[in-house]
Design an enzyme around this catalytic site. Structure first.
Site, PDB file in Angstrom:
ATOM      1  N   GLU A 172      -8.276  11.848   2.178  1.00 32.03           N
ATOM      2  CA  GLU A 172      -7.166  11.389   3.023  1.00 32.03           C
ATOM      3  C   GLU A 172      -6.164  12.490   3.357  1.00 32.03           C
ATOM      4  O   GLU A 172      -4.981  12.420   2.972  1.00 32.03           O
ATOM      5  CB  GLU A 172      -6.457  10.197   2.353  1.00 32.03           C
ATOM      6  CG  GLU A 172      -7.388   9.026   2.111  1.00 32.03           C
ATOM      7  CD  GLU A 172      -6.672   7.698   1.854  1.00 32.03           C
ATOM      8  OE1 GLU A 172      -5.447   7.709   1.641  1.00 32.03           O
ATOM      9  OE2 GLU A 172      -7.334   6.646   1.895  1.00 32.03           O
ATOM     10  N   GLU A 372     -13.836   4.343  -0.159  1.00 33.17           N
ATOM     11  CA  GLU A 372     -12.822   3.503  -0.811  1.00 33.17           C
ATOM     12  C   GLU A 372     -12.689   2.208  -0.037  1.00 33.17           C
ATOM     13  O   GLU A 372     -12.625   2.217   1.194  1.00 33.17           O
ATOM     14  CB  GLU A 372     -11.422   4.155  -0.807  1.00 33.17           C
ATOM     15  CG  GLU A 372     -11.237   5.269  -1.779  1.00 33.17           C
ATOM     16  CD  GLU A 372      -9.793   5.781  -1.812  1.00 33.17           C
ATOM     17  OE1 GLU A 372      -8.856   4.990  -1.582  1.00 33.17           O
ATOM     18  OE2 GLU A 372      -9.630   6.976  -2.069  1.00 33.17           O
TER      19      GLU A 372
HETATM   20  C1  NOJ Z   1      -6.018   5.705  -0.974  1.00 33.84           C
HETATM   21  C2  NOJ Z   1      -5.994   6.837  -1.937  1.00 33.84           C
HETATM   22  O1  NOJ Z   1      -7.037   7.717  -1.713  1.00 33.84           O
HETATM   23  C3  NOJ Z   1      -5.939   6.398  -3.379  1.00 33.84           C
HETATM   24  O2  NOJ Z   1      -5.535   7.484  -4.145  1.00 33.84           O
HETATM   25  C4  NOJ Z   1      -5.033   5.188  -3.540  1.00 33.84           C
HETATM   26  O3  NOJ Z   1      -4.806   4.858  -4.869  1.00 33.84           O
HETATM   27  C5  NOJ Z   1      -5.670   4.036  -2.796  1.00 33.84           C
HETATM   28  N1  NOJ Z   1      -5.758   4.374  -1.393  1.00 33.84           N
HETATM   29  C6  NOJ Z   1      -4.966   2.701  -2.933  1.00 33.84           C
HETATM   30  O4  NOJ Z   1      -3.762   2.703  -2.248  1.00 33.84           O
END
Ligand code: NOJ
Length: 469
Positions: A172, A372
């Site tokens: 991200e 994710e």
């Molecule tokens: C995106 C991130 O990559 C991760 O680190 C985070 O905990 C999750 N989303 C949940 O918000």
């Protein structure tokens, strides 16, 4: 070597990141990361949610005995793969220079432990815990970062390439620079609203984002040398954008530019080595110095990824709003029409399905993994009863997003696997321990793990899928 990204069977897993789970921040020669500074020195969680948290202990995942117990739970769930991140300051405490062998040994052992359990390790090179020694020299704003990152990547490839063939460069990139770093600055400066950014802030971050993407491409180049035949990707936070008022031209335009900033910029860069003209123009109008060098674009073009990691949580409902950077008003709460609000935005599995078809159609169907996907809804969905935590909303969220993923796959999108964020509750950055995303409950005081209803549902879902049902 099991290569889960190879075409064929669909793989199942879960995802995590070093800073959010490891703890033991002072052990084995780890250097400081910018997040140690954000949490301790800038007190970022206090600025955002009103209480002070840090990740010094997190969920103790760095501890070998804990980690073996955690891997046993992964096996129980039937996971094929586990996504984790390598902490740059554990490998290179100063960010460059001397390699910290104890840090390398840790990840090497973790890889062995996963493989011994039949689980494929999916390492991410960078999940936001940037070495503070380099952050103090400008971090992603300093063009030297392109070499710093590629050199670090090469150290990790050399250490793990005999056992790992699939890697992810960045997690991200947009959220790291346009959200977290901007919030950190405001927490440091004790601003009343650390979440409020300006167009000038966005203009200022643009060259850093470009350096980061060029660094990513340079790491891909190093990967080709060190891991021939392997697959490398990037994990992107992709948000389908929807105008709040579908009949209002300004909202439609805002949704289109938001799509550029969040999605097209990164997909175009990673797959084609180009940047969308509308995004460059919008950022340039707030920073005339934002002019991506031609030789950097050549590096990007020469080093496309082998797959896209999709981090999907929700779509973004966007309205034109001059109070937001670039006039792009979108957020998780004020534009979220859901009655029970998930932490990361409106629950719309069909938007994941559409996103996967869009990637199929607009980008020549590249291999994709859902790197994710998951949700948290707060205490109402985390009810401890008789040794089990009931989380029906999370269970429903995961089930419906898996369905959406498999539907897109059945329609030809080249989706090869699905990873839940996250197996365990952990340190949720600016919200600290307040937000739980795990399928396994963690008592942060005792480190006791308790599987939730979603853990069982996911285990059963994987088993059903394997049985062909
Ligand atoms: C995106 C991130 O990559 C991760 O680190 C985070 O905990 C999750 N989303 C949940 O918000």
């Amino acid at each position: 070597m099991a290569d889960v990204m190879a075409k064929g069977d669909f793989f199942w897993g879960a995802a995590s990141s070093a800073f959010q789970v490891e703890g033991h921040v002072h052990d084995d020669g780890r250097g400081r990361s910018k997040w140690d500074v954000y949490t301790h020195d800038y007190r970022i969680t206090e600025a955002v949610v009103g209480h002070q948290d840090d990740a010094d202990v997190a969920i103790n995942a760095y501890d070998r005995a804990q980690s073996l117990a955690d891997i046993a739970l992964m096996r129980e769930a039937g996971l094929d793969a586990y996504r984790f991140s390598v902490s740059w300051p554990r490998i290179l405490p100063e960010g460059t220079g001397t390699v910290n062998q104890a840090g390398v040994d840790h990840y090497s052992r973790f890889v062995d432990d996963l493989l011994a359990a039949g689980i494929t390790p999916l390492p991410t090179l960078y999940h936001w815990d940037f070495p503070q020694a380099l952050h103090a020299k400008g971090g992603w704003h300093n063009r030297e970062v392109i070499d710093w990152f590629a050199d670090y990547a090469a150290v990790v490839f050399r250490a793990l390439a005999d056992r790992v063939s699939t890697f992810i460069t960045l997690n991200e990139p947009y959220i790291d620079l346009f959200m977290m770093d901007l919030i950190a600055e405001k927490a440091r400066d004790k601003r009343t609203d650390p979440m409020r950014h300006s167009s000038a802030d966005f203009g200022r971050q643009a060259p850093a984002q470009h350096n980061m993407l060029t660094a990513h491409a340079s790491a891909v180049a190093a990967f080709r040398q060190h891991v021939p035949g392997g697959m490398i990707g990037i994990a992107l936070p992709l948000y389908p954008t929807i105008p709040v008022d579908e009949n209002r031209p300004q909202d439609i335009a805002a949704a289109e530019l938001t799509d550029g900033l969040l999605n097209r910029w990164f997909l175009d860069a990673a797959l084609r080595g180009t940047y969308p003209a509308d995004v460059v123009a919008a950022l340039k109008s707030h920073n005339p110095k934002f002019a991506p060098a031609r030789e950097d674009m050549a590096v990007l073009k020469a080093n496309p990824v082998d797959f896209i990691g999709v981090n999907f949580y929700s779509p973004a409902y966007v309205r034109h709003d001059p109070d937001f950077p670039l006039g792009l008003g979108w957020g998780n709460t004020d534009t979220n029409p859901d009655e029970v609000k998930a932490f990361n935005g409106p629950v719309r599995p069909e938007q994941l399905y559409r996103l996967l078809l869009r990637i199929r159609d607009d980008y020549a169907n590249p291999p994709v993994a859902i790197t994710e996907n998951g949700a948290g809804f707060g205490d109402g969905d985390e009810v401890m009863a008789g040794g089990l935590v009931k989380d029906p909303l999370r269970t429903d969220y995961i089930t419906r997003h898996v369905e959406a993923t498999l539907k897109a796959r059945a329609e030809g999108a080249d989706v090869r696997g699905y990873l839940v964020w996250s197996l365990f509750d952990n340190f949720e950055w600016i919200q600290g321990y307040e937000r739980r995303f795990g399928m396994v409950h963690v008592d942060f005081a005792t480190q006791k793990r308790t599987p939730k209803q979603s853990f069982r549902a996911y285990r059963d879902l994987i088993a059903r899928h394997r049985a062909g049902g």
